[in-house]
Design a protein around this motif. Sequence first.
Motif, mmCIF file in Angstrom:
data_model
loop_
_atom_site.group_PDB
_atom_site.id
_atom_site.type_symbol
_atom_site.label_atom_id
_atom_site.label_comp_id
_atom_site.label_asym_id
_atom_site.label_seq_id
_atom_site.Cartn_x
_atom_site.Cartn_y
_atom_site.Cartn_z
ATOM 1 N N TYR A 1 38.735 23.778 34.835
ATOM 2 C CA TYR A 1 38.777 23.472 33.405
ATOM 3 C C TYR A 1 37.565 24.090 32.712
ATOM 4 N N SER A 2 37.822 24.843 31.668
ATOM 5 C CA SER A 2 36.801 25.372 30.752
ATOM 6 C C SER A 2 35.602 26.010 31.454
ATOM 7 N N PRO A 3 35.833 26.958 32.360
ATOM 8 C CA PRO A 3 34.687 27.531 33.072
ATOM 9 C C PRO A 3 33.987 28.624 32.274
ATOM 10 N N PRO A 4 32.663 28.706 32.389
ATOM 11 C CA PRO A 4 32.025 29.941 31.954
ATOM 12 C C PRO A 4 32.429 31.014 32.965
ATOM 13 N N ASP B 1 28.914 38.052 36.642
ATOM 14 C CA ASP B 1 30.180 38.203 35.918
ATOM 15 C C ASP B 1 31.348 38.020 36.880
ATOM 16 N N LEU B 2 32.124 36.957 36.676
ATOM 17 C CA LEU B 2 33.247 36.696 37.573
ATOM 18 C C LEU B 2 34.298 37.791 37.532
ATOM 19 N N SER B 3 34.446 38.473 36.400
ATOM 20 C CA SER B 3 35.425 39.569 36.364
ATOM 21 C C SER B 3 35.009 40.670 37.343
ATOM 22 N N PHE C 1 41.909 25.732 29.464
ATOM 23 C CA PHE C 1 40.794 25.790 28.516
ATOM 24 C C PHE C 1 41.286 25.431 27.126
ATOM 25 N N SER C 2 40.338 25.086 26.266
ATOM 26 C CA SER C 2 40.641 24.756 24.873
ATOM 27 C C SER C 2 40.801 26.045 24.088
ATOM 28 N N GLY C 3 42.024 26.340 23.697
ATOM 29 C CA GLY C 3 42.278 27.557 22.933
ATOM 30 C C GLY C 3 41.625 27.546 21.564
ATOM 31 N N GLU D 1 35.083 33.195 26.947
ATOM 32 C CA GLU D 1 34.820 33.173 28.391
ATOM 33 C C GLU D 1 36.079 33.528 29.167
ATOM 34 N N ILE D 2 37.206 32.980 28.763
ATOM 35 C CA ILE D 2 38.467 33.253 29.460
ATOM 36 C C ILE D 2 38.896 34.698 29.236
ATOM 37 N N GLU D 3 38.662 35.219 28.051
ATOM 38 C CA GLU D 3 39.013 36.615 27.773
ATOM 39 C C GLU D 3 38.338 37.552 28.772
#
Length: 170
Positions: A69-72, A100-102, A117-119, A127-129
Amino acid sequence: MIYLNDSRASYFLGPLRGVGETVAEMASALSEVLARLGQDGAYCLGYSGGGFGALIFSSRLGVQRSLVYSPPTIIRESLPIVIRNGANLEGLLSPEGAVDLSHLLQGSRIPMIRIYFSGGNEHDALEIENISQISDLDIRPFPDMVQHNLIPSMIARGLFGTHLEWLVRG
């Protein structure tokens, strides 16, 4: 069940007393504990910084599924604090000098990972992007929500139990 608490707020990048000094050491120690417990399946669950930890350890531990949920997804602004708290980031920094997780998840064996995550939360959406190009991730926004901490709302809406069932279902 193994519960980890990162009291130093270092995004589980280390050190974590009794577990290890680096991500590699912590992953090795956790793998040993799982082996001693004789677990057939392992899962990760995390929220916010704990979600970052769940994501960074998911592939390293070979878990079946992770619920986050809502990760950086990129540690850049907090990096000086993380380093000051003793994290050894050798091998974890992207070419841009961030964790950077990506960058870290590319080419890894990624288990089933579901991210909520909260849109309506601009920071969470950014962060999700950052990881949205990783096709193996199941990313699910709640467009009507703005709060970072989704868990109280998930419980109130009767969804948290359903999410946990997804996590541990074989």
